[in-house]
Structures are given as C-alpha cells and as structure tokens.
Design a protein around this motif. Sequence first.
Motif, mmCIF file in Angstrom:
data_model
loop_
_atom_site.group_PDB
_atom_site.id
_atom_site.type_symbol
_atom_site.label_atom_id
_atom_site.label_comp_id
_atom_site.label_asym_id
_atom_site.label_seq_id
_atom_site.Cartn_x
_atom_site.Cartn_y
_atom_site.Cartn_z
ATOM 1 N N GLU A 249 22.381 25.924 30.661
ATOM 2 C CA GLU A 249 22.940 24.720 30.055
ATOM 3 C C GLU A 249 22.035 23.538 30.427
ATOM 4 O O GLU A 249 22.354 22.703 31.272
ATOM 5 N N HIS A 250 20.868 23.492 29.780
ATOM 6 C CA HIS A 250 19.817 22.578 30.207
ATOM 7 C C HIS A 250 20.176 21.111 29.993
ATOM 8 O O HIS A 250 19.856 20.258 30.834
ATOM 9 N N GLU A 251 20.816 20.808 28.873
ATOM 10 C CA GLU A 251 21.173 19.408 28.625
ATOM 11 C C GLU A 251 22.186 18.914 29.649
ATOM 12 O O GLU A 251 22.061 17.793 30.167
ATOM 13 N N GLU A 252 23.185 19.732 29.952
ATOM 14 C CA GLU A 252 24.185 19.332 30.942
ATOM 15 C C GLU A 252 23.558 19.226 32.328
ATOM 16 O O GLU A 252 23.859 18.296 33.094
ATOM 17 N N ALA A 253 22.664 20.163 32.665
ATOM 18 C CA ALA A 253 21.988 20.097 33.967
ATOM 19 C C ALA A 253 21.158 18.822 34.072
ATOM 20 O O ALA A 253 21.172 18.143 35.114
ATOM 21 N N THR A 254 20.464 18.477 32.991
ATOM 22 C CA THR A 254 19.659 17.246 33.000
ATOM 23 C C THR A 254 20.544 16.017 33.179
ATOM 24 O O THR A 254 20.224 15.112 33.964
#
Length: 505
Positions: A249-254
Amino acid sequence: MTEPNPTADRPSGDPPPGRPAGELPPRLAALGVGACGLLVVASWFDGDPVPLDLLAGPAGPPDPAELSSLAAAGLLESRPDGRLTLPEATRREIHTALGGEGRDLALGILRSHLGEPGSPGETARCLHLLPHLTRWTALTRPEDDTPDGATFLGRAVVLLLNNQMGSAALPLAERVARTAEMHMGPASPKTLSVRANLASVYDQAGEHRRGARLLEKVIAARTAQLGPDHPDVWEAWNNLGGIRLTLGEHEEATRIVEGVVAHRTKVLGPAHRLTLMARNNLAVIARRAGRRDEAVALWEAVLPEFEAALGQDDTDAIVVRAALLRARRDHDDTDRTADLTEVEERIARFAASSHEPTQEAVAAHVERATALRDQGRHDEAVTAFREAIERGRAALGPGHPLMVSAGYRMAYALYAGGDADAALVAAEDALAEADRSLGRTHHETLMTAVNVLTLLLQQDRLSDHQALLETRLADIIEGLGFGHPLVRALAAHRASLALNRPDWS
C-alpha cells in the motif's frame, strides 16, 4: 512471588525449597540432592540435548557422577552423539511431583546468561537461549510471571525483532502481552508498549494485516492517553508505515511517513537521526513502488545530510550510501552484481566504526562473498563466506538469518567449484540452524530447504530428495504462497516425481 537471584548459576546441594526429600517420589528421593536439584532446573529448559552449559556452576560443569546417577535411574537418556537428553516423561514426572519448583530459578539463569544489555555477543547469546525461552514459555502461565521475568522476556523480544526474527519471537511476544494485560491492565503504557512490539512481531511473522490492526489500536490508545504529539505515538505511526509498505500500500505508506517526517522535523529538527531515517524511509517506499527517479533523488538529497550530521562512518550513513548506489544501478539498469570496491570500502568503514561486527557489517561480508561467487571466483567466494560466518557467529549466533543465508549461499559456491559433498553438508547444516532458530516457514529457512532439495537431486539421491520434499513442500507453500514461481515449480516437480519423471532443476 519474589524472583530468586538470577546470578545463582545452578542449584546447590539443598533439596528443592519447601519440599522435604522424604515427600519426593521414590525414584527421585533415591537421588542425591545435587542430582535432584540439577534435574529440577533442567526440566524447565529445552532438554534435547540437556544444556549442560546453562546448568554449569562456578566450579564448572555438572558433576559427572550426578549425571550418571540420573542416567542410571532412567531419568536422562543418551543421544547418538553422546550427549544427554531429557525425555518428556521425565519432565512430566518432575512437574507433577514438584509443581513450579525451579521455574523462576531457571528463568533467572537464562537472564544471567544473556548478560548486560548491549554487551558484546548479546544477540548470539539470545539466539542460544531461544529454544529454552520458548520451552519455558510453553510450560508456564502468565499469571505466575514476575515483573523482572516479564521484563527479561520483553528484552528478548526486542532483540529478536531487531534481528528480523519475528517468527521466532512470536510465542515470547504473545506471552509478554498477556502478562502485561493481566498484571497491569490493557490500557497501561507498559502494556501498550509490549502490544506495539507484538504488532511488529506479527508483521515480521507474515501476519501483516493483524499487525496493522493491532498497531492502529495502540496509536488510538496512546493518542488518547498521551496526546497526538507524543514521541511514542509517532514511533507507532512510523512502524505502521513500514507495515503498509510490506502490504504494497505504497500511497498510504508514503502519506504516513511524510507525516512522520514533518512531525520529527518540527519537534526534533532536520538533522536528528530519527528525522533523517524517516526521510530514508520515503526513498525506500519510492524504490519499492518502482519510482526509481524519485528514489534516487530522495537518497541523493538526504545522504549529504546524514554524513554532515552523523559522520561518514556512521552505520546509518553507510547503509544509506549503499542504498543510493543500488538505486542508481536499478535506475540505469546496469549490472546488479555488487561492486566489490564499494562493498570492501563499506566493510572498512564498518570496521572503523565498531569493535564488534554489527548486522550491517556481517551483511556486507556476505554480500562481498556472494559477488565473488557470481563472478565465478568460487574458491575466493568460499573463503569469503567462511570469513563472514566466522565473524558473524560470535556476534549474531549460528542461527541468525544472515548466518543461515551465508551457509546456503556458500553451498552454491562449493557446488559450482566442484565439491558437491561439501556443498550438501554446508546446506544441511544451515537448514538445521534455520529450523532451530528461525522456524520452518522463515524465508531463509525456505530458501535453504530448496538449496538442500536441489543438491540432493543433483547428486541423484532421489529417495532422500523425495522424503525432504514431502516434509517441506507444505512449509514452502505456507511461507511463499501458491502464486510464487518457486511454489509452482516445486508442485509441478512433485507431480513429475509421481510419474517417475524427475525433471525439475
């Protein structure tokens, strides 16, 4: 209950406290008090083999006459390698007769063996104690735990987490959490801390969503108790960002880590280690998400600040510099084999910054050996792997993930260099260490099992290969998932074996 003095290395000649020798079952009452006391404490440890090093006292190892009397009474048995084992029937007999005698003393011995926090070899000693801690946890109840004992178990959990051994830490972490909830309440700050550790353990053990859900609850509870700006709240947010990255979940991690960066920049300043590490994490996310340009740009921006604030030989600065070089190779789509000059420079910097080999330093030695192997320099690679293993064993322990990885990688180098027998021995030794310390579904255990399977097949030891495949395939499927190419290849190979066509390579 008061925990006994943990510096007491083994029982003295006194009978078990609070129980006269005359009340013991006949087989135990016939023993000398020293032999009986030794057996009482050993019954709380992993007993195969009996850990004579932990039962040793200031005068040396246990008296051979005491051990002989226990073996003669059938309470201990001999192993094929000449060492002694404690049968489960003996353990049950001791606990039925004596209840919890020796329980806290055994844990105190383990705590004494681990030594002071941060002392040289602490990680290696923790791994040596791991099977005994796990067995002790399985045999005892959280309602009987003492504060010092629970603190010791929590320390072991953190050590294992720091060494990427969450699967092995799971029974200990769940036990510490139950103890904290029972004795201090679910809302206690200490309970929230151990639950945060448990969330990280779940993540490392592959239960990522379970870890994320638990960490979200910890964040909510800490925010309500301590306020939204407390460091513990933001440490939990940082860890949650890591779990979201693992889940893809790259966007949430960012989004999460950008919030961590902003908070730490405001509260701690831009040059603080924690602020810089959060910025490094943004680059890690970008690389994992396939945003190569962004990853390189983020590392190029933060590396000079690491070096200015912490020094070029700081461990984190060295790691970030290596990450930037790897990201540049990915970005340019050049040969991804490690640059030996860069790796050797990194090794030299690690050596200058620490007297004891760190995880990062040992990893660099393994990386160097792997690069030599990939370049076809097999004899040099084997020598380099052995050097890495020698360096790592004392500091990290033989069952450490890096040592297991070095073992099976060395096996490939040995085989490629023409020594198939030595290759199989190295791979089987690595698999035994992995099973003991990491568990059967840890990634490094799975890779080592595949290595052994491959070497057995290449030596035409088909029956041994089939037997191992039958016992390991379920673990490999559980650890990697049905969609993994290796799982599909193994499943197809198993089917070909059933048709008497062993065509897997």
